[in-house]
Write an enzyme that holds these catalytic residues in place. Structure first.
Site, PDB file in Angstrom:
ATOM      1  N   ASP A 417       0.855  -1.082   0.032  1.00 43.27           N
ATOM      2  CA  ASP A 417       0.011   0.050   0.008  1.00 43.27           C
ATOM      3  C   ASP A 417       0.869   1.219   0.014  1.00 43.27           C
ATOM      4  O   ASP A 417       1.818   1.276   0.472  1.00 43.27           O
ATOM      5  CB  ASP A 417      -0.984  -0.139   1.265  1.00 43.27           C
ATOM      6  CG  ASP A 417      -1.677   1.318   1.465  1.00 43.27           C
ATOM      7  OD1 ASP A 417      -2.342   1.349   0.519  1.00 43.27           O
ATOM      8  OD2 ASP A 417      -1.613   1.922   2.375  1.00 43.27           O
ATOM      9  N   GLU A 470       1.337  -0.369  -5.067  1.00 44.41           N
ATOM     10  CA  GLU A 470       0.081   0.515  -5.285  1.00 44.41           C
ATOM     11  C   GLU A 470       1.167   1.891  -5.437  1.00 44.41           C
ATOM     12  O   GLU A 470       1.420   2.509  -4.357  1.00 44.41           O
ATOM     13  CB  GLU A 470      -0.752   0.801  -4.543  1.00 44.41           C
ATOM     14  CG  GLU A 470      -1.928   1.924  -4.613  1.00 44.41           C
ATOM     15  CD  GLU A 470      -2.255   2.593  -3.374  1.00 44.41           C
ATOM     16  OE1 GLU A 470      -3.407   3.323  -3.499  1.00 44.41           O
ATOM     17  OE2 GLU A 470      -1.710   2.360  -2.341  1.00 44.41           O
TER      18      GLU A 470
END
Length: 762
Positions: A417, A470
Site C-alpha cells: 500500500d 500501489e
C-alpha cells in the site's frame, strides 16, 4: 563429615541490598536476574531469592523428589523471600503458600532459567539480515530444563526495565521483569506454565522514566478492540504453496483480481455481523470461482483498533485480526481458495503505523520504529507515523512480516500500500515540511533500498509469490530489478485518465479522446495492473455506476462498455467488490454489499454481474488478452484517432497468432457500416458484445461470424464493416490458421501483398 553442612543458616541482607530490594518493588530494577534466583552470596554459599508479593510462605524444594531443601525467610514484608542453600543443593522448585491455612502450590522459579536467545539471532537482528525474526522475538511456546512455558523476547534498546505483564501474574510489572542483553537492546524471559490464549503486554519503563504498556510487536494474536492486549498463540505451521502459484502470478498469465474487504463483502442477515473465515471459505470462494476471477486480494488482515481504517492502520502486524475467527480458520480460507484454483493476495501496509499508545509509537520512550523528526516520521494526511527504513531492526521487522504471511498462511503474494508515500520524503508536504536526502533530493533512499531488498527476499525465499505496488507517481523501474523490484505496478494513471473520460457526457468525449489512448505511450515501461479499487468508490467519489453520465440505461451501458475496454486493454485486471454488479452507492465498511440489487426488477445489476462473469471467463480462455501484455507484439491500434465518433479499435495477439479485435463505441449512437482495416483475412467471430439483451443492452449485433473484405482501410489491405452498438464494446476473435489455409485465403482474395513477417509468423 561436616555435621553443620545441612543446618539452616539465616539469610542476612547486606547493606547495599536495601536499595536493590526497593527498586525491585518499585519495578525500576534494570536486571532482576542479577539478584533474583540462585546466586552465590559473600560466604560463598548459595542463596535463592524469590519475589512473590502475594505469597505467605515459600519452601525451597528438590524439583525431582519434592523434598524440602530449605524453608525460606520473608526478608521483606512486601513479599521478598530468601533461603541460604546447603552445599551441593539439588535443582530446586518452589512450594508456595499464598494464604495461611491453604494448601501450598508447587511452582517454578522464573529466575532460575537461562536465556533462550542465541548470539547468532542477536547478531543477525543487529545487522538487519534476520529473515525470520518472528521465530526469535515475541512469545513462543518452549521447554526449558524439562519445564513447559513461554519464552518472551522484545527489542527495546533504550528502556530502563521491561516486564511481561498478563493474566498469569495479575498484570504486575514486578513479577516478570526481563533479562537485558547489553549491546543489542534485546530483553527476554522464560515464564513456566503460561498457556495458549493467555493475555499479555510488555510493561516498559522507558528512557524518560515513564511506564508504557505495549502490545508485543511480534505477537501472533491480539485482542479485538477496544481491548489491546497481545494473545499467546503458537507460531503457525508452514503452509504448502500451491503448485500453480508461479504460473498464476506470471506476467504472461491471466490475472483478474477481486479486491475484498472481508468485513463488508456480505454480512449475517440476522444481526448484520461479520461473516467468519469459515463462512467465507464457502461463500466467498464459491462466488469468486463462479465469477471467473483468478485472484482474491484481501484488504489488510493484521489486527487493527479502528474499524474505519479498513485495516490500513495496524497495531499487530503479525496478529491476524480476530474479527472473523482464528488463524487456523484464516489458513483454511486460503486453502479453500487454492483448492478452487484461486490465488490469494494480502494487502500489506509497510509505510506507516498508527499513533495508538499500545502500539509501536515511541516504544521505549524514543523514536524506535519511527523517525524522531516529524518532518521524516509523521504522516500529516493520515495522522500516522512513518517507519525508519534505515534502521536494521525495523527492516527485519517488516521484511520478516512479508515472509510470515506467505510462508505461514499460504498467501500467494502481497500488494504494498501507498508506495509513493514511502519513496518520497516530500510526499504530501509543502516546502519546509520535509528533509532532503543526503544528496539533496526528495527520494527516500532508505525506503527504496528496503523495497528493493524485500522484493529480492520474496523472490529468493518464496519463489512464485507475487508483489504488487500501489504506486501513484511516475517513479521509474518499479517492476525492474534495478528499481523497486516489484512484479506488478498498479496503473493509477490509466485508471484516472479513463475514469475522467468516462465521466464526460458522450457529446464531449471527442475532446478528451487522448485520455483513453495515452496509456499505450508508457505501457511497456512497467508490468501493469489496471485497478478499479476501493479508493475509487469512497469519500464522495461516488460508485463506478454513479460516475457514469446519462439516464439509467446509459449509465449501465457506459459501465459495461468501459469494463470491456478495460479487459481488452493490456494489463492485469482488478475490480473491487460490488463493482462486478454495479453497486449504486459508495462502499460502506459498516454494511454488506447491496446484494438485493441482483433481485430487482429490470435486471440491470444482474446484467452487469452476468457480463463481468462472461468477461472473466473469456479473458482467461483467450491468450491474446493476456499473454503479451508487456510486449509490443501483443497490441496494435487499428483505429486510435476517431475522436469525432468516440470509437476505439485495437487488436490483441498471442504467440500462436490468435487475434482478438476490441471495438468500443463510447457514444449512444449506433454506427452502421463502420469500417476499419485488419491485419488478417478470413472470418472473425463475435465472442463478446456488451449490448446483448442478456446484459440488459439493446441487442444490436452483427451475427456470429464476420468476414474480412478486400477493401483497403486505415492502411490495411483487408477490412471489416460492422454495425457498432451504442455505448458498447465488442470482441471479435480469429483463431490462427495453418499456413496452407492462409495461402488459400490470400489466393481467393487476390491479395498477395501480405507482409512476409506476418506470413512467417503464421
Amino acid at each position: 563429615m561436616n555435621r553443620n553442612r545441612h543446618i539452616r543458616r539465616g539469610y542476612h541482607p547486606e547493606a547495599g541490598e536495601r536499595q536493590i530490594i526497593d527498586s525491585l518493588f518499585a519495578a525500576t530494577h534494570s536486571d532482576p536476574f542479577a539478584y533474583l534466583g540462585r546466586h552465590r552470596v559473600n560466604d560463598e554459599r548459595e542463596a535463592v531469592r524469590v519475589l512473590r508479593p502475594d505469597a505467605h510462605h515459600i519452601d525451597i524444594i528438590d524439583r525431582h523428589t519434592g523434598a524440602v531443601i530449605m524453608p525460606s525467610e520473608k526478608i521483606d514484608e512486601r513479599g521478598l523471600f530468601a533461603a541460604v542453600l546447603p552445599e551441593h543443593a539439588p535443582d530446586y522448585a518452589l512450594l508456595v503458600t499464598y494464604h495461611e491455612g491453604e494448601a501450598a502450590v508447587r511452582e517454578e522459579d522464573d529466575y532460575r532459567f537461562g536465556s533462550a536467545l542465541q548470539h547468532t539471532d542477536a547478531w543477525l537482528l543487529g545487522e538487519g539480515t534476520h529473515l525470520r525474526p518472528y521465530e526469535t522475538l515475541g512469545a513462543h511456546f518452549a521447554e526449558m530444563d524439562g519445564v513447559s512455558g513461554v519464552r518472551f523476547a522484545v527489542w527495546a534498546p533504550n528502556a530502563r526495565r521491561v516486564s511481561v505483564i498478563g493474566e498469569f501474574n495479575g498484570w504486575d510489572s514486578r513479577r516478570h521483569a526481563m533479562r537485558p542483553h547489553t549491546g543489542n537492546g534485546l530483553w527476554d524471559i522464560f515464564i513456566p506454565g503460561v498457556g495458549l490464549n493467555a493475555l499479555y503486554k510488555f510493561s516498559v519503563l522507558d528512557a524518560n522514566g515513564n511506564i508504557r504498556e505495549k502490545a508485543d510487536p511480534y505477537a501472533f494474536g491480539a485482542e479485538l478492540r477496544p481491548t489491546t492486549a497481545s494473545v499467546v498463540r503458537g507460531l503457525p505451521a508452514k503452509a504448502e504453496a500451491p503448485a500453480f502459484r508461479r504460473r498464476a502470478n506470471s506476467v504472461e498469465a491471466p490475472i483478474s483480481i477481486y479486491e475484498v474487504h472481508l468485513g463488508s463483502w456480505r454480512r449475517n442477515p440476522e444481526n448484520n455481523y461479520w461473516l467468519t473465515y469459515t463462512q467465507l471459505a464457502d461463500e466467498l470462494v464459491n462466488y469468486v470461482k463462479d465469477m471467473g476471477f483468478t485472484h482474491i486480494e484481501l484488504l489488510p488482515l493484521s489486527e487493527y483498533p479502528f474499524d474505519g481504517s479498513w485495516g490500513y492502520q495496524a497495531t499487530g502486524l503479525y496478529a491476524p485480526t480476530s474479527r472473523f475467527g482464528s488463524p487456523d480458520e484464516l489458513k483454511a480460507l486460503i486453502d479453500a481458495a487454492h483448492a478452487a484454483g484461486i490465488s490469494v493476495i494480502l494487502d500489506w501496509v509497510a509505510g506507516h503505523f498508527p499513533t495508538d499508545d499500545h502500539g509501536l509509537n515511541t516504544f521505549d520512550g524514543t523514536a524506535l520504529y519511527e523517525h524522531a523528526d516529524p518532518r521524516e516520521g509523521y504522516h500529516q494526511d493520515w495522522n500516522t507515523l512513518i517507519y525508519n527504513f534505515g534502521r536494521n531492526e525495523v527492516k527485519n521487522f517488516l521484511q520478516g512480516n512479508a515472509l510470515y504471511w506467505i510462508e505461514r498462511f499460504g498467501f500467494d503474494g502481497i500488494r504494498v500500500d501507498a508506495v509513493a508515500s514511502m519513496i518520497y520524503r516530500n510526499y504530501s508536504r509543502k516546502d519546509g515540511e520535509w528533509i532532503p536526502n543526503r544528496y539533496g533530493g526528495s527520494e527516500n533512499l532508505e525506503a527504496i533500498a528496503f523495497l528493493r531488498q524485500t522484493n529480492a527476499v520474496l523472490k529468493s525465499e518464496t519463489p512464485g509469490a507475487g508483489s504488487f505496488a500501489e504506486e501513484s507517481t511516475s517513479f521509474a523501474d518499479v517492476t525492474r530489478e534495478a528499481g523497486l523490484n516489484f512484479d506488478f505496478k498498479w496503473n493509477m494513471g490509466w485508471m484516472n485518465d479513463t475514469l475522467r473520460y468516462m465521466q464526460e457526457d458522450p457529446v464531449h468525449r471527442k475532446y478528451h479522446h487522448g485520455k483513453m489512448t495515452f496509456g499505450m505511450m508508457y505501457q511497456y515501461s512497467e508490468n501493469f495492473v489496471l485497478p478499479l479499487s476501493h479508493d475509487e468508490v469512497v469519500h464522495g467519489k461516488r460508485s463506478l455506476l454513479g460516475k457514469m453520465p446519462g439516464d439509467c440505461w446509459q449509465q449501465f451501458a457506459n459501465l459495461r462498455a468501459y469494463y470491456g475496454f478495460m479487459y481488452g486493454f493490456p494489463g492485469k485486471k482488478l475490480l473491487f467488490m460490488g463493482n462486478e454488479f454495479a453497486q449504486g452507492r459508495e462502499w460502506n465498511y459498516q454494511e454488506g454489499l447491496d446484494w438485493h440489487l441482483l433481485d430487482e426488477a429490470g435486471g440491470w445489476h444482474k446484467g452487469v454481474q452476468d457480463y463481468v462473469r462472461d468477461l472473466n471467463h473469456i479473458y482467461t480462455a483467450h491468450a491474446p488478452l493476456y499473454q503479451l501484455d508487456q510486449q509490443p507484439e501483443g497490441f496494435e491500434w487499428l483505429v486510435a484517432d476517431d475522436s469525432d465518433n468516440s470509437v476505439f479499435v485495437f487488436e490483441r495477439r498471442d504467440r500462436a497468432g490468435n487475434r482478438i479485435i476490441v471495438i468500443s463505441n463510447f457514444t449512444p449512437v449506433v454506427r452502421e457500416h463502420y469500417r476499419f482495416g485488419v491485419n488478417a483475412p478470413g472470418r472473425y467471430t463475435e465472442i463478446l458484445n456488451s449490448d446483448r439483451t442478456q446484459y440488459q443492452g439493446s441487442g444490436i449485433a452483427n451475427g456470429a461470424d464476420i468476414t474480412a473484405e478486400n477493401v483497403p482501410s486505415h492502411g490495411k489491405a483487408q477490412s471489416l464493416s460492422l454495425t457498432l452498438p451504442p455505448l458498447a464494446t465488442v470482441y471479435l476473435y480469429q483463431k490462427a490458421a495453418p499456413a496452407t489455409e492462409i495461402q488459400t485465403a490470400l489466393r481467393a482474395d487476390k491479395q498477395p501483398a501480405v507482409k512476409d513477417k506476418q506470413a512467417k509468423a503464421k
